[in-house]
Structure formats: C-alpha cells, structure tokens
Design a protein around this motif. Structure first.
Motif, PDB file in Angstrom:
ATOM      1  N   SER A  13       0.823  -1.205   0.000  1.00 26.80           N
ATOM      2  CA  SER A  13       0.000   0.000   0.000  1.00 26.80           C
ATOM      3  C   SER A  13       0.856   1.253   0.000  1.00 26.80           C
ATOM      4  CB  SER A  13      -0.905  -0.007   1.234  1.00 26.80           C
ATOM      5  OG  SER A  13      -1.682   1.160   1.276  1.00 26.80           O
ATOM      6  N   SER A  14       0.435   2.217  -0.807  1.00 23.39           N
ATOM      7  CA  SER A  14       1.048   3.540  -0.829  1.00 23.39           C
ATOM      8  C   SER A  14       0.080   4.477  -1.503  1.00 23.39           C
ATOM      9  CB  SER A  14       2.379   3.518  -1.594  1.00 23.39           C
ATOM     10  OG  SER A  14       2.137   3.318  -2.967  1.00 23.39           O
ATOM     11  N   GLY A  15       0.274   5.799  -1.301  1.00 25.52           N
ATOM     12  CA  GLY A  15      -0.590   6.760  -1.966  1.00 25.52           C
ATOM     13  C   GLY A  15      -0.475   6.661  -3.467  1.00 25.52           C
ATOM     14  N   HIS A  16       0.772   6.473  -3.938  1.00 29.09           N
ATOM     15  CA  HIS A  16       0.996   6.303  -5.379  1.00 29.09           C
ATOM     16  C   HIS A  16       0.223   5.105  -5.902  1.00 29.09           C
ATOM     17  CE1 HIS A  16       3.264   6.232  -9.160  1.00 29.09           C
ATOM     18  NE2 HIS A  16       3.437   4.943  -8.957  1.00 29.09           N
ATOM     19  N   TYR A  17       0.307   4.004  -5.193  1.00 27.03           N
ATOM     20  CA  TYR A  17      -0.382   2.788  -5.611  1.00 27.03           C
ATOM     21  C   TYR A  17      -1.889   2.992  -5.646  1.00 27.03           C
ATOM     22  CZ  TYR A  17      -2.644  -1.706  -5.094  1.00 27.03           C
ATOM     23  OH  TYR A  17      -3.497  -2.771  -5.247  1.00 27.03           O
ATOM     24  N   HIS A  18      -2.438   3.607  -4.579  1.00 26.49           N
ATOM     25  CA  HIS A  18      -3.887   3.773  -4.514  1.00 26.49           C
ATOM     26  C   HIS A  18      -4.407   4.705  -5.608  1.00 26.49           C
ATOM     27  CE1 HIS A  18      -4.839   1.313  -1.099  1.00 26.49           C
ATOM     28  NE2 HIS A  18      -3.904   1.897  -0.357  1.00 26.49           N
ATOM     29  N   HIS A  19      -3.619   5.727  -5.964  1.00 27.44           N
ATOM     30  CA  HIS A  19      -4.034   6.628  -7.042  1.00 27.44           C
ATOM     31  C   HIS A  19      -4.211   5.859  -8.338  1.00 27.44           C
ATOM     32  CE1 HIS A  19      -4.168  10.070  -9.720  1.00 27.44           C
ATOM     33  NE2 HIS A  19      -3.182   9.519 -10.417  1.00 27.44           N
ATOM     34  N   HIS A  20      -3.207   5.046  -8.664  1.00 25.85           N
ATOM     35  CA  HIS A  20      -3.286   4.315  -9.935  1.00 25.85           C
ATOM     36  C   HIS A  20      -4.250   3.143  -9.855  1.00 25.85           C
ATOM     37  CE1 HIS A  20      -0.378   6.724 -11.992  1.00 25.85           C
ATOM     38  NE2 HIS A  20       0.419   6.663 -10.938  1.00 25.85           N
ATOM     39  N   LEU A  21      -4.390   2.555  -8.685  1.00 27.16           N
ATOM     40  CA  LEU A  21      -5.384   1.505  -8.522  1.00 27.16           C
ATOM     41  C   LEU A  21      -6.781   2.050  -8.777  1.00 27.16           C
ATOM     42  CD1 LEU A  21      -6.056  -1.405  -7.694  1.00 27.16           C
ATOM     43  CD2 LEU A  21      -6.208  -0.605  -5.339  1.00 27.16           C
ATOM     44  N   LYS A  23      -7.566   4.665 -10.585  1.00 31.73           N
ATOM     45  CA  LYS A  23      -7.681   4.947 -12.027  1.00 31.73           C
ATOM     46  C   LYS A  23      -7.905   3.663 -12.815  1.00 31.73           C
ATOM     47  CE  LYS A  23      -5.205   7.330 -15.732  1.00 31.73           C
ATOM     48  NZ  LYS A  23      -3.971   8.075 -16.072  1.00 31.73           N
ATOM     49  N   ASN A  24      -7.171   2.620 -12.459  1.00 34.33           N
ATOM     50  CA  ASN A  24      -7.348   1.334 -13.124  1.00 34.33           C
ATOM     51  C   ASN A  24      -8.756   0.787 -12.926  1.00 34.33           C
ATOM     52  OD1 ASN A  24      -4.721   1.514 -13.909  1.00 34.33           O
ATOM     53  ND2 ASN A  24      -3.980  -0.249 -12.737  1.00 34.33           N
ATOM     54  N   TRP A  25      -9.228   0.882 -11.686  1.00 29.53           N
ATOM     55  CA  TRP A  25     -10.561   0.351 -11.412  1.00 29.53           C
ATOM     56  C   TRP A  25     -11.636   1.080 -12.202  1.00 29.53           C
ATOM     57  CZ3 TRP A  25     -12.433  -3.974  -9.878  1.00 29.53           C
ATOM     58  CH2 TRP A  25     -11.690  -4.800  -9.047  1.00 29.53           C
ATOM     59  N   ARG A  26     -11.504   2.409 -12.340  1.00 32.21           N
ATOM     60  CA  ARG A  26     -12.492   3.153 -13.129  1.00 32.21           C
ATOM     61  C   ARG A  26     -12.495   2.671 -14.573  1.00 32.21           C
ATOM     62  NH1 ARG A  26     -10.430   7.539 -10.161  1.00 32.21           N
ATOM     63  NH2 ARG A  26      -9.240   8.306 -11.969  1.00 32.21           N
TER      64      ARG A  26
END
Length: 618
Positions: A13-21, A23-26
C-alpha cells in the motif's frame, strides 16, 4: 477464450499505488459496464449519431427525415464503400463547409492506408473524435497491469513517428491518424502518467525527418536502458526497422554515449535540446557495454540491452504475422502483445487478454466508439477470396454468432454511415455479452509489407504496364506470381516471371537480347503504377525496399501447379495464385530462379492527392 482476471494484483500500500489503482478500477469498471449490455449501448450510440446529424445532407438525401430508430436506419440507408461517398468527400476537401456528412465541422481528414484510384482514402473526422481515441488509449494499461504488475515503475521504449501531411484545396489538413494523434494536445500536453512515460521525448517523435527521429529515439532508449520495462512500435515491421537501424548505426550511437555529445547529423534544434537533457554526460562504461553486445550477436539483443523488458508491444495480427519469427529472434522469445484494434475510419476495441499467443489475439469492440454492424462472409477455401454479398442482412454487435466470419461495417459520429471497412473478423468468444473478434485479414489484400495494401487487381494492372518495356524485344510474361519478402529489412515485393521470347518459351538462361536495364525499368514501372501508400513507403518512409523481379525457368509454373495439387488443391479448379505464402510453393519458385533484378530508384511520390497543390508541412 480465457477472460482477464476480475481484479488487478495487489502490491504494498502507498498513496501512489492507490491513485493508480483507483484509475485502473475506473477503467475496468467502464469495460465491465459497456460489455454487459452492448445491445442497449449500441442503440443509444446510433440514436445519438442520427439525432445530432438529422439535418445533414447525406441523411436527408436518403429520406431518413429525422428518424433515429434502428429499423428506419437499416431500411433506408444503403451499405456503402468509399466510392459511394467520394463525391461528398471531394466537396468537403474543396472547401464546402455545409453540413454534408456531419453536423459538426470536419476538423481534418485522416488518410486511410486503403486506396481508391491509387490515392489514399480521405476519412472525415471531427475534433471530439480525439476524446474517443484518448479514451481507448486510457484503457490499455489498466488491462495490461492485470497481467504484468509494476509497469508504473519504469518506462516504455516505443518507436513512434509522424508522417507527411498535405492540405486539401479547401484548407483542411490530410494526414495519417497516428500523426494526427501525436500532433494533438491530447498527446503533446498529456499530464504525467507512469503508463505513458516513454524514453522518447516528444520532440524526437514529432521530428519529420525519419533518420533524425529514429536516431534520437534509439539513443534515448539506450541511455535509459535500465528503466525500460516494455518496448514496441505500432506495427511489427516498424519495430524490426528500429532494431535493424541499431545494427547499422550502433558505432555512431556508442560514440555519442561515450563522448556525451550528440552527432552533428542531428540538426533539428528541438531534438538536440530534448536529447541533451537525457545525454547529460559522457558514459564510457555504457558505450563499452553496448558495443560488446552488438559485436557479439543479434539473437536476443532486446533482453540483453534492455534486461527488464517484459514484453514487445506491436501489432502481429493479419499480414504482420509474417514478422513473428524475426521478432522472436531479436527478443529472445519475449511475449508479443497486441493491445488495440483501430483504423482511420474509427478506433474499434482492445485486447482483454493481451498476454495470449499471437494466433489467439481477440479484440473486444467497445460499444461506445461507433455503431457496428457485421456482414456475414464466406471465403473461398482455395483462394481465400472473401465473398460478402449485400443481399445478406447485416447483423448487430449483440447478435453475431460464435465462429462466424463477418466484414465490419461502421457508422461513426464523424459522418460515415454503414461504411464497409474491409476488415474480415471471426467471432472468437465473449466478454460478458460483448463479442470478441479475431482479425482474419483485409478483404482481398494480396501483398503488404508495412501499412501498404495491394490487391490482385492493382498488381495485375501494374504488371500489365511494365510489360510494355518488353514488347520491343518480342518478349512477354507467360505467368507470374508474387510474395512479400520480409527476410530483408525493410521487406520488399517480389515478382516471379516466366518469360515468353519470340512467341515460345525461352530455353536456358534469360536472353542477352534483353538488357538488365530493361528488367530494372519493368521493376520501376510496376512501382510507379502502385498506390500512393506503397510509393510513400518506398520514397519517403523507407519502410519498403526496392521491388524485385525474379525470372524463373520455363515450366516453373507447371511445377508450381503440381506442387499445389500434391498438397490437396483441385486440378479442375486450380488457378495460378497471384500471391504465394505457402512455403513449399515458394521453395519451388526460388529453386528455379535464373536471374534477379531490382528497381533502380524510388518511384515518384508527393504528399496529398495528385490533383492538389501539395506542400509538406514542417
């Protein structure tokens, strides 16, 4: 066909990871949504296209009278090809700004690699189509990241190029679709995204000089070799040309890296400035490493120079499949990934199982891109020729049948209505309720090296014109065939000719009465007679090599027939194939070559159509 996994793999987990996760989920949620009910999405798309364009001349001409329902659309609008709308396109190209095909202003023409009368087809487009293309691009890496994790932790080394542009008499730009996209603000001013973080600076991609562009992109890719996680180009042929360029120019590239200075051959100021930001200091160790690897072997050179590369991202479906063995040789067997399916007419869909084998590539058409219909086809088993009679009723996206082959027909927001694209697709499976298609072939294309497409009729007419050079010597061609030779880089067209001299088959070697220069003139005459896409590939892009004529022994085509029959062809239905791809037939032809001749120079070519006042954009 296996579906993509429902969830992307987890990482710390990281802020960077959650941002792209997020975006990917959308992106993945969007795919799930539009593939779950493609029939309803398509009905909405058709209604939108027809309602916004209700008053355009084309729809009024066919008495649609503002109706937006599917039944009226199918009943009143004909299925068309380019020749049917060519007069309308010409009016727009010549400056008519009235709403002929589309209510929105035509922003430019996209030049199709298919040809009409020896010239590129002009596909009208509108500004908002860039949004649809950008949408499709935005889906690629979220899908890819389900199969290959951590792609956001490095860069992509992609060889991307622009091509020549022209301006129509009415002032509209006419250019290839990828040139349009790379020159758009959507690409040039894209916000930072690790998934579109390339080793090539924009200035190198946008450089109109193909040598300077290729040199700069390779140099930047070598300097950033430890950051590269994926490599690619649009077509397989383009990526192989880049590796061959490296084969020919690695001493110069190593010199630049060793000295920390850019070759004086690169004169474009914006390219020099962009490369200087990457080539910041001398790096003798890197230069020595690259030199040692290039001297050693070219097998597996991709993984040796760029060791963290996960896959090669290129189109290897259709005629590009001929390059797969070469790609495997250079890459050491890395996965070959085909991510999307698009054309000048429209961007269509994406591959949701991108790590599959090239033979299993299937594209899911995104129902929001356009309104899709499908014309059932049958292909002649012996010739491969496509038969798609218009008496057959067209099928909607949600109603295609597994295993059936269809010709794709599109209705676009930009003003194409029931337009035959010319691609033959086979239904391979489904994502939710949306069909997935194998790309089978371009309809009746005989030869292709890069983006060129030459059919049998065009080839036959070109050969006919070349034969005029033989007439003064009392010679002609008894039989001929062709093939696309991709063993050379760039690939080139080969014609096999069996000669008749003085009214009879010539025994022995080619007659000394016919100078080699005459056969060379024949080569050039064929090239001058081929379409503008082929001639651009030869003269400007250097993506196609000189055409070759191989004169074969008398009786060769009888041997060819015997060979074909031995492999199951019907003796009663056999006709000389105008294009040969089957290896045993090529062996027969090449074993009986008496002489070989190449085109002595490039055919004439200028951007735009012949009747325009052409100018190349700087």
């Amino acid at each position: 066909m296996p579906e993509a996994p429902k969830q992307p793999p987890r990482s710390p987990s990281s802020g960077h990871y959650h941002h792209h996760l997020s975006k990917n989920w959308r992106a993945l949620d969007f795919i799930e949504e539009v593939t779950s009910n493609p029939g309803a999405v398509q009905a909405r798309v058709l209604s939108e296209i027809l309602s916004r364009n209700a008053q355009v001349e084309y729809l009024r001409r066919h008495h649609l009278d503002g109706r937006t329902d599917r039944h009226s659309f199918k009943q009143l609008l004909p299925v068309i090809s380019y020749e049917d709308i060519h007069p309308d396109v010409s009016r727009i190209a010549n400056g008519d700004t009235s709403p002929i095909l589309c209510s929105h202003p035509i922003s430019e023409f996209l030049t199709s690699s298919g040809t009409s009368g020896g010239e590129r087809k002009l596909m009208p487009t509108i500004e908002e189509e860039l949004d649809r293309r950008s949408l499709l691009y935005s889906l690629l890496m979220p899908v890819m990241s389900q199969f290959v994790p951590d792609l956001d932790k490095g860069k992509g080394m992609y060889f991307l190029f622009i091509k020549s542009e022209a301006r129509t008499p009415g002032g509209l730009v006419a250019r290839p679709v990828l040139t349009s996209y790379y020159k758009s603000n959507h690409f040039k001013n894209r916000p930072f995204d690790p998934y579109t973080n390339y080793t090539s600076p924009n200035a190198a991609i946008l450089c109109p000089d193909s040598y300077q562009s290729m040199y700069a992109q390779l140099l930047c890719g070598l300097c950033q070799r430890t950051e590269v996680l994926r490599v690619g180009a649009v077509f397989a042929s383009g990526f192989i040309r880049a590796i061959r360029f490296l084969e020919n120019h690695w001493p110069l590239l190593c010199h630049d890296i060793r000295s920390g200075t850019l070759s004086s051959d690169i004169t474009d100021p914006s390219v020099r400035e962009a490369v200087a930001r990457i080539l910041r200091r001398p790096d003798p160790a890197l230069a020595a490493f690259i030199e040692a690897e290039c001297r050693r072997s070219w097998a597996g050179i991709i993984t040796r120079l760029w060791p963290d590369t996960k896959y090669v991202d290129v189109i290897v479906t259709g005629t590009m499949s001929q390059y797969i063995p070469t790609l495997d040789y250079y890459s050491g067997g890395l996965p070959l990934v085909c991510t999307m399916y698009a054309s000048s007419e429209c961007y269509f869909g994406i591959n949701l199982n991108p790590m599959c084998q090239p033979t299993d590539v299937a594209y899911t058409l995104i129902p929001t891109m356009a309104y899709f219909e499908f014309l059932p086809v049958n292909r002649n088993g012996s010739t491969g020729r496509v038969n798609s009679p218009l008496t057959t009723e067209l099928v909607d996206l949600a109603d295609v049948k597994l295993g059936q082959e269809y010709e794709l027909v599109v209705t676009t927001y930009a003003g194409l209505y029931r337009y035959r694209v010319g691609d033959v697709l086979r239904v391979a499976g489904f994502k939710n309720k949306a069909p997935q298609f194998n790309f089978i072939c371009r309809k009746n294309v005989a030869l292709s090296i890069d983006s060129d497409k030459t059919d049998e009729v065009e080839l036959h007419q070109a050969v006919g014109k070349a034969l005029n050079h033989l007439a003064p010597f009392g010679a002609t061609v008894a039989e001929y065939t062709s093939y696309a030779d991709t063993a050379t880089i760039p690939g080139h067209y080969v014609l096999f000719w069996e000669m008749v001299v003085g009214g009879s088959l010539k025994n022995g070697r080619s007659s000394p009465a016919i100078p080699p220069s005459v056969f060379e003139d024949c080569c050039l005459a064929v090239e001058e007679s081929l379409n503008s896409v082929y001639r651009q590939g030869r003269a400007a892009d250097k993506s196609i090599g000189p055409l070759e004529i191989r004169v074969v022994e008398p009786g060769t085509f009888d041997k060819l027939m015997d060979c074909a029959i031995s492999y199951g062809a019907s003796i009663n239905q056999y006709k000389t194939p105008r294009c040969v791809k089957f290896e045993p037939l090529l062996e027969v032809l090449n074993s009986r070559v008496m002489a070989s001749y190449f085109s002595p120079k490039c055919p004439k070519w200028a951007p735009g159509h012949r009747q325009w006042c052409n100018q190349e954009f700087k």
